[in-house]
Design an enzyme around this catalytic site. Structure first.
Site, PDB file in Angstrom:
ATOM      1  N   SER A 201       0.849  -1.194   0.000  1.00 53.05           N
ATOM      2  CA  SER A 201       0.000   0.000   0.000  1.00 53.05           C
ATOM      3  C   SER A 201       0.879   1.237   0.000  1.00 53.05           C
ATOM      4  CB  SER A 201      -0.902   0.020   1.240  1.00 53.05           C
ATOM      5  OG  SER A 201      -1.561   1.274   1.354  1.00 53.05           O
TER       6      SER A 201
ATOM      7  N   TYR B 163      -1.845   0.894  10.602  1.00 53.68           N
ATOM      8  CA  TYR B 163      -1.982   0.174   9.340  1.00 53.68           C
ATOM      9  C   TYR B 163      -0.768   0.424   8.445  1.00 53.68           C
ATOM     10  CZ  TYR B 163      -3.628  -0.734   4.578  1.00 53.68           C
ATOM     11  OH  TYR B 163      -3.745  -1.167   3.282  1.00 53.68           O
TER      12      TYR B 163
END
Length: 251
Positions: free
Chosen positions: A144, A157
């Site tokens: 990501s 995250y």
């Protein structure tokens, strides 16, 4: 082995209900991928995904897989490779967590880290070893853009994805020359059910766009894929912004 069109003939999807993973599977099936393994926790959603891909003409099997149960990975995933060669493994599982809650409940934060990083390291190494043993194949890892630089809004995250990204890059270097190709995919904000309710973002993308980028990256044997591609330039700049200024940016 890949067919004459360069598409893998068999796919193992770790995260069998992932929208990005399933979008990729659909595109690969249209390019002559014939066998698909969906690995995930038993659920109606997993069976529904399998039925959808079968309707497209693929031979689909499901396998019980829990990212948090690392001790089971070698047995559960190893059995798949005994059934025949796997041309592509797509590591597509992960959870966003809830930043505000996770800061207040450390065990919730640990679950994010264990799913996105520890579970991925375990499953990734098991599959990498099996691919190396068979002498060919691609391991595609969904990272990501959040892992490129920690943000106040999602640093738990983001930190898990930063660890995964570094692991995948190193694994790719370790496997260089073995016949196994590792590709890291760094999407920006992806509009999907996982991000439902999360405020939109500039340069947002979709599961289908990420799937298209994965297929293109496979054909080119890319090592890193950004989705959308403009994020490569944006993050190159943001990576060098001084921290006092970065804290004030609306990113």
């Amino acid at each position: 082995m890949k067919d004459a069109f360069g598409a893998p003939q068999s796919l193992l999807l770790l995260g069998g209900t992932s929208r990005i993973g399933l979008a990729t599977a659909r595109r690969l099936i249209s390019r002559r991928t014939r066998t698909v393994w969906l690995a995930g926790r038993p659920s109606p959603g997993l069976e529904s995904a399998a039925a959808e891909l079968r309707a497209l003409g693929a031979y689909v099997r499901t396998v019980d897989f829990d990212a948090l149960d690392s001790e089971s990975h070698e047995t559960a995933l190893g059995k798949i490779f005994t059934e025949g060669d796997i041309d592509m493994v797509l590591l597509a599982f992960g959870i966003l967590g809830d930043q505000e809650r996770d800061e207040e409940e450390p065990l919730s934060a640990v679950r994010v880290a264990q799913t996105n990083y520890t579970g991925a390291v375990s499953a990734g190494l098991v599959c990498a070893g099996a691919l190396q043993e068979q002498g060919h194949g691609s391991l595609v890892v969904l990272s990501s853009v959040a892992g490129e630089r920690a943000r106040r809004a999602d640093f738990i995250y983001g930190s898990s994805k930063a660890g995964l990204d570094a692991f995948a890059q190193g694994l790719g270097d370790a496997l260089h020359g073995t016949g196994v190709h590792v590709m890291v995919v760094r999407p920006g904000f992806v509009r999907s059910r996982t991000t439902a309710g999360v405020a939109g973002a500039r340069l947002a993308t979709t599961p289908e766009a990420v799937a298209d980028a994965i297929v293109t990256g496979l054909r080119r044997r890319s090592e890193t894929v950004w989705v959308p591609g403009a994020l490569r330039v944006v993050m190159s700049a943001l990576r060098h912004v001084p921290r006092p200024l970065f804290r004030r940016l609306p990113v």
